[in-house]
Structures are given as C-alpha cells and as structure tokens.
Design an enzyme around this catalytic site. Structure first.
Site, PDB file in Angstrom:
ATOM      1  N   GLY A   1      -4.457  52.861 -16.956  1.00 30.45           N
ATOM      2  CA  GLY A   1      -5.040  53.732 -17.937  1.00 30.45           C
ATOM      3  C   GLY A   1      -3.848  54.584 -18.473  1.00 30.45           C
ATOM      4  O   GLY A   1      -4.033  55.970 -18.554  1.00 30.45           O
TER       5      GLY A   1
ATOM      6  N   ARG B   1      -5.908  49.182 -21.882  1.00 28.21           N
ATOM      7  CA  ARG B   1      -5.672  47.848 -22.852  1.00 28.21           C
ATOM      8  C   ARG B   1      -5.757  48.176 -24.396  1.00 28.21           C
ATOM      9  O   ARG B   1      -4.857  47.342 -24.200  1.00 28.21           O
ATOM     10  CB  ARG B   1      -7.552  48.074 -23.053  1.00 28.21           C
ATOM     11  CG  ARG B   1      -8.610  47.426 -21.954  1.00 28.21           C
ATOM     12  CD  ARG B   1      -9.807  47.852 -21.749  1.00 28.21           C
ATOM     13  NE  ARG B   1      -9.505  49.484 -22.055  1.00 28.21           N
ATOM     14  CZ  ARG B   1     -11.185  49.686 -23.017  1.00 28.21           C
ATOM     15  NH1 ARG B   1     -12.037  49.282 -22.402  1.00 28.21           N
ATOM     16  NH2 ARG B   1     -10.850  50.923 -22.640  1.00 28.21           N
ATOM     17  N   ARG B   2      -5.023  48.932 -24.791  1.00 30.62           N
ATOM     18  CA  ARG B   2      -4.218  49.379 -25.335  1.00 30.62           C
ATOM     19  C   ARG B   2      -2.698  49.042 -26.025  1.00 30.62           C
ATOM     20  O   ARG B   2      -2.787  50.123 -24.623  1.00 30.62           O
ATOM     21  CB  ARG B   2      -4.776  50.579 -26.326  1.00 30.62           C
ATOM     22  CG  ARG B   2      -6.537  50.516 -27.135  1.00 30.62           C
ATOM     23  CD  ARG B   2      -6.798  51.774 -27.556  1.00 30.62           C
ATOM     24  NE  ARG B   2      -6.521  52.802 -26.603  1.00 30.62           N
ATOM     25  CZ  ARG B   2      -6.763  54.166 -26.201  1.00 30.62           C
ATOM     26  NH1 ARG B   2      -6.779  54.295 -27.981  1.00 30.62           N
ATOM     27  NH2 ARG B   2      -6.703  55.291 -25.512  1.00 30.62           N
TER      28      ARG B   2
ATOM     29  N   VAL C   1      -9.008  46.437 -16.744  1.00 29.93           N
ATOM     30  CA  VAL C   1      -8.609  47.132 -15.012  1.00 29.93           C
ATOM     31  C   VAL C   1     -10.667  45.694 -14.372  1.00 29.93           C
ATOM     32  O   VAL C   1     -10.695  45.731 -13.458  1.00 29.93           O
ATOM     33  CB  VAL C   1      -9.066  48.573 -14.097  1.00 29.93           C
ATOM     34  CG1 VAL C   1      -7.614  48.380 -14.332  1.00 29.93           C
ATOM     35  CG2 VAL C   1      -9.502  48.610 -14.890  1.00 29.93           C
TER      36      VAL C   1
ATOM     37  N   SER D   1     -13.834  63.407  -9.482  1.00 35.65           N
ATOM     38  CA  SER D   1     -14.606  64.320 -10.547  1.00 35.65           C
ATOM     39  C   SER D   1     -15.921  64.731  -9.223  1.00 35.65           C
ATOM     40  O   SER D   1     -15.862  64.672  -8.275  1.00 35.65           O
ATOM     41  CB  SER D   1     -14.963  63.280 -11.619  1.00 35.65           C
ATOM     42  OG  SER D   1     -15.687  64.135 -12.385  1.00 35.65           O
TER      43      SER D   1
ATOM     44  N   TYR E   1     -22.932  57.697 -14.673  1.00 39.42           N
ATOM     45  CA  TYR E   1     -21.031  57.735 -14.495  1.00 39.42           C
ATOM     46  C   TYR E   1     -21.211  58.753 -12.994  1.00 39.42           C
ATOM     47  O   TYR E   1     -20.205  58.376 -12.338  1.00 39.42           O
ATOM     48  CB  TYR E   1     -21.002  58.727 -15.265  1.00 39.42           C
ATOM     49  CG  TYR E   1     -19.814  60.040 -15.423  1.00 39.42           C
ATOM     50  CD1 TYR E   1     -18.214  59.390 -15.593  1.00 39.42           C
ATOM     51  CD2 TYR E   1     -18.953  60.549 -15.053  1.00 39.42           C
ATOM     52  CE1 TYR E   1     -16.675  59.261 -14.998  1.00 39.42           C
ATOM     53  CE2 TYR E   1     -17.344  61.417 -14.640  1.00 39.42           C
ATOM     54  CZ  TYR E   1     -16.992  60.480 -15.182  1.00 39.42           C
ATOM     55  OH  TYR E   1     -15.588  60.873 -14.555  1.00 39.42           O
TER      56      TYR E   1
HETATM   57  N1  LIG Z   1     -11.614  64.680 -18.795  1.00 35.15           N
HETATM   58  C1  LIG Z   1     -12.413  64.311 -17.563  1.00 35.15           C
HETATM   59  O1  LIG Z   1     -13.148  65.317 -18.230  1.00 35.15           O
HETATM   60  C2  LIG Z   1     -12.292  63.992 -16.160  1.00 35.15           C
HETATM   61  C3  LIG Z   1     -12.478  64.983 -15.341  1.00 35.15           C
HETATM   62  C4  LIG Z   1     -12.642  64.531 -14.079  1.00 35.15           C
HETATM   63  C5  LIG Z   1     -11.869  63.090 -13.780  1.00 35.15           C
HETATM   64  N2  LIG Z   1     -11.891  61.932 -14.893  1.00 35.15           N
HETATM   65  C6  LIG Z   1     -10.983  61.341 -14.795  1.00 35.15           C
HETATM   66  O2  LIG Z   1     -10.021  60.569 -15.098  1.00 35.15           O
HETATM   67  C7  LIG Z   1      -9.640  59.925 -15.830  1.00 35.15           C
HETATM   68  C8  LIG Z   1      -8.531  59.434 -17.246  1.00 35.15           C
HETATM   69  O3  LIG Z   1      -9.677  59.888 -18.188  1.00 35.15           O
HETATM   70  P1  LIG Z   1      -9.330  60.524 -19.390  1.00 35.15           P
HETATM   71  O4  LIG Z   1      -9.876  61.989 -19.436  1.00 35.15           O
HETATM   72  O5  LIG Z   1      -8.100  61.110 -19.386  1.00 35.15           O
HETATM   73  O6  LIG Z   1      -9.932  60.019 -19.715  1.00 35.15           O
HETATM   74  P2  LIG Z   1      -9.199  58.913 -22.139  1.00 35.15           P
HETATM   75  O7  LIG Z   1      -7.790  60.514 -22.412  1.00 35.15           O
HETATM   76  O8  LIG Z   1     -10.171  58.302 -22.692  1.00 35.15           O
HETATM   77  O9  LIG Z   1      -8.272  57.980 -20.896  1.00 35.15           O
HETATM   78  C9  LIG Z   1      -8.800  56.900 -20.310  1.00 35.15           C
HETATM   79  C10 LIG Z   1      -7.578  56.040 -20.089  1.00 35.15           C
HETATM   80  O10 LIG Z   1      -8.747  54.797 -19.124  1.00 35.15           O
HETATM   81  C11 LIG Z   1      -8.429  53.597 -19.672  1.00 35.15           C
HETATM   82  N3  LIG Z   1      -8.725  53.394 -19.590  1.00 35.15           N
HETATM   83  C12 LIG Z   1     -10.658  52.448 -20.242  1.00 35.15           C
HETATM   84  N4  LIG Z   1     -11.241  51.353 -19.667  1.00 35.15           N
HETATM   85  C13 LIG Z   1     -10.142  50.682 -19.393  1.00 35.15           C
HETATM   86  C14 LIG Z   1     -10.008  49.512 -18.526  1.00 35.15           C
HETATM   87  N5  LIG Z   1     -11.474  48.925 -18.718  1.00 35.15           N
HETATM   88  N6  LIG Z   1      -8.552  49.076 -18.159  1.00 35.15           N
HETATM   89  C15 LIG Z   1      -7.514  49.529 -18.546  1.00 35.15           C
HETATM   90  N7  LIG Z   1      -8.024  50.404 -18.581  1.00 35.15           N
HETATM   91  C16 LIG Z   1      -8.694  51.641 -19.240  1.00 35.15           C
HETATM   92  C17 LIG Z   1      -7.691  53.782 -21.274  1.00 35.15           C
HETATM   93  O11 LIG Z   1      -7.238  53.454 -21.494  1.00 35.15           O
HETATM   94  P3  LIG Z   1      -7.320  51.833 -22.894  1.00 35.15           P
HETATM   95  O12 LIG Z   1      -8.475  52.370 -23.765  1.00 35.15           O
HETATM   96  O13 LIG Z   1      -6.097  51.963 -23.850  1.00 35.15           O
HETATM   97  O14 LIG Z   1      -8.676  50.520 -21.848  1.00 35.15           O
HETATM   98  C18 LIG Z   1      -7.192  55.282 -21.493  1.00 35.15           C
HETATM   99  O15 LIG Z   1      -5.940  55.522 -21.234  1.00 35.15           O
HETATM  100  C19 LIG Z   1     -10.863  58.961 -15.659  1.00 35.15           C
HETATM  101  O16 LIG Z   1     -11.245  57.895 -14.325  1.00 35.15           O
HETATM  102  C20 LIG Z   1     -12.125  60.225 -15.278  1.00 35.15           C
HETATM  103  O17 LIG Z   1     -13.701  59.448 -15.506  1.00 35.15           O
HETATM  104  C21 LIG Z   1     -11.430  62.933 -16.046  1.00 35.15           C
END
Ligand SMILES: NC(=O)c1ccc[n+]([C@@H]2O[C@H](COP(=O)([O-])OP(=O)(O)OC[C@H]3O[C@@H](n4cnc5c(N)ncnc54)[C@H](OP(=O)(O)O)[C@@H]3O)[C@@H](O)[C@H]2O)c1
Length: 257
Positions: A13, A38-39, A65, A144, A157
C-alpha cells in the site's frame, strides 16, 4: 541507530499516505525499496521520488493483498536480487463507511477484513519463512488506536485493527528463538486519503474529519516506523502508540473553535 543502508524493505500500500511516506523515509536511509499497491500510476510516480531521496534501487509491482494466490505468486516470483526481504511493512489497509453494525452493508466488512486482516496474514505468511531461514528480518504492522477503544459506527474497522494487534502479539510469540522482530505501530488520526476512501470520495465529509484539529501527518508515522526498524538488532519495539497532541484516544479529540 543501526544503519539501514542497503536493506530490502517491502511496503504494501505504498501508493498513498503512510505507505508512501514510509517508503520515502526508508529511501532516505539508503534502503532498496520494494513497493506495491493496486494502482500502478502513483507507484510509477513514486519510483523517481524514491531514487531522488536516496534509494539505490526500486522495484514496483501491482498487488491486491486481498487475493491470496496473487500475494503468494508475487512474493514467490520476485527477481532473485529482491527476494531477501529485510523489513516488511504491512501497511495496506482501509476503512469503509461509518454505520451501525446491524444496518451496515456486509460488503464493507468483506473489504476491511479481507484487506486489513487476511491481506496482512497472506503477505506475512509469504515473507516471514524467508526471514526465519536467513535469520534476519523485521515485520512492522500498521495498527491503530481503534484497536484499543471501539468507536461508534466503526465496529468492523476497529475489530480489524484489534485483530492486527493480536496477530502482531502472536507472531512475536511464534518467532521466539529467531532474531526476527515484530512491531505494531498504532496511530490515531493521520491526514491521508484514508477518510476519502472511507467515505467513497465524498471529499467534503472527509475534510470534516480533520477540521479544527492538527492531525498527525503520514511523515510522523513513517518516522516512528524507521525508528523502530533502526534499533540495534537485539531490541524489539513491540508497540508504538502515537496520536496528535489533539487526540487522547480513539474517542477523545480537542477541536478548536
Ligand atoms: N489515516 C489514519 O488515520 C490511520 C490511523 C491509523 C492506522 N491507519 C492505517 O494505516 C494504513 C495506511 O492508511 P493511510 O492512512 O495511509 O490511507 P491511504 O492514504 O488511503 O493509503 C492506503 C494504502 O493502502 C493501499 N491498499 C488498500 N487496499 C489495498 C489492497 N487490497 N491491496 C494493496 N494495497 C491496498 C492503497 O493503495 P491502492 O489503492 O493503490 O491499492 C493505499 O496505498 C492502513 O492500514 C490504515 O488502517 C491509518
């Protein structure tokens, strides 16, 4: 700080948010970067950024994934020079919607559980045997604050991140007797594309999440991940729990005005 220079780091990701910033932070340490998502378009753009930041080599590939066969094939068919992964960052994840459990669309649950729980398991299962065989490696999972206190309308979630917490703890137990390390980095609110994905492109609603508050930035989380990875080999950082100064836990925020 132990040097990370030349280490092979796989970030799932990496096309957005925390994954992207983490890849850049490891590139700045001179790591070789394996980045997937994915992208492909954003990964293509990221490649040059990683090289400019200091990565001696970058390999990008498409990976969903959620698809076990795809994960197994992708890891098994990595070019030989990329196969000895030193650090795995299980970052790929998402949330879908905010709704009461008994009213929610089960499709949202499938996506969250298939990505945040099963996807993390598939990648881990494919990568960790090599780490054990080589007697070196580090798995860093994105947890998280949602794992600690369940918030309203976010049952699945929160459950997926509670599962990630248990998986991180259990993997560490299973790896006793090996030098492979396990860390869970458990962040509160981080300003990424996360809310936009949660609300399926409703940017106005997503922007409200970060209104009158100073959220963590993805670079803050990347910094903690690199810190955990760069401790001396005998030190295992189990958990990093981090929030913005304006957040106490997954329920309590301080909003100005
Ligand atoms: N933002 C928050 O507040 C927060 C807080 C705590 C934890 N987190 C965790 O941090 C992680 C990253 O999130 P983010 O905040 O950076 O969000 P984000 O900007 O939306 O990024 C999410 C990433 O995950 C990838 N992804 C999603 N589904 C996928 C799949 N099926 N296969 C492969 N890649 C996939 C997306 O890429 P593609 O769409 O290109 O596949 C994207 O690169 C997540 O696990 C999230 O739960 C986030």
């Amino acid at each position: 700080m132990a040097s990370l220079k030349g280490k092979i780091v796989l970030v799932t990701g990496a096309s957005s948010g925390i994954g992207r910033s983490t890849a850049i932070a490891f590139a700045q340490e001179g790591c070789r970067l394996l980045v997937c998502g994915r992208r492909l378009d954003p990964l293509g753009e990221l490649r040059q950024t990683l090289v400019s930041a200091g990565a001696p080599a970058v390999h990008t590939f498409q990976l969903d994934v959620q698809n076990r066969a795809e994960v197994e094939a992708a890891i098994a068919s990595l070019p030989a020079e990329w196969s000895e992964i030193d650090v795995l960052v299980n970052n790929a994840g998402l949330s879908r919607g905010l709704a009461k459990l008994y009213e929610d669309d089960p499709q949202n649950w499938e996506e969250m559980i298939d990505t945040n729980v099963k996807g993390l398991l598939y990648v881990t299962r494919s990568v960790v045997p090599g780490m054990v065989a080589r007697a070196r490696g580090h798995v860093i999972n994105l947890g998280s604050t949602a794992a600690y206190i369940t918030y309203a309308n976010g049952v699945v979630y929160c459950a997926s991140k509670a599962a990630e917490k248990s998986i991180s703890e259990g993997l560490k137990i299973d790896l006793m007797g090996t030098p492979v390390r396990v860390t869970s980095v458990d962040a509160g609110m981080v300003e990424t594309n996360f809310s936009n994905v949660r609300f399926r492109g409703d940017e106005e609603r997503a922007a409200k999440v970060y209104q009158n508050i100073t959220p963590l930035q993805p670079e803050d989380v990347a910094d903690a991940i690199v810190w955990a990875a760069s401790r001396p080999a005998h030190v295992n950082i189990h958990t990093v729990v981090m929030t913005t100064i304006d957040q106490a836990n997954s329920m309590v925020f301080h909003r100005r005005g």
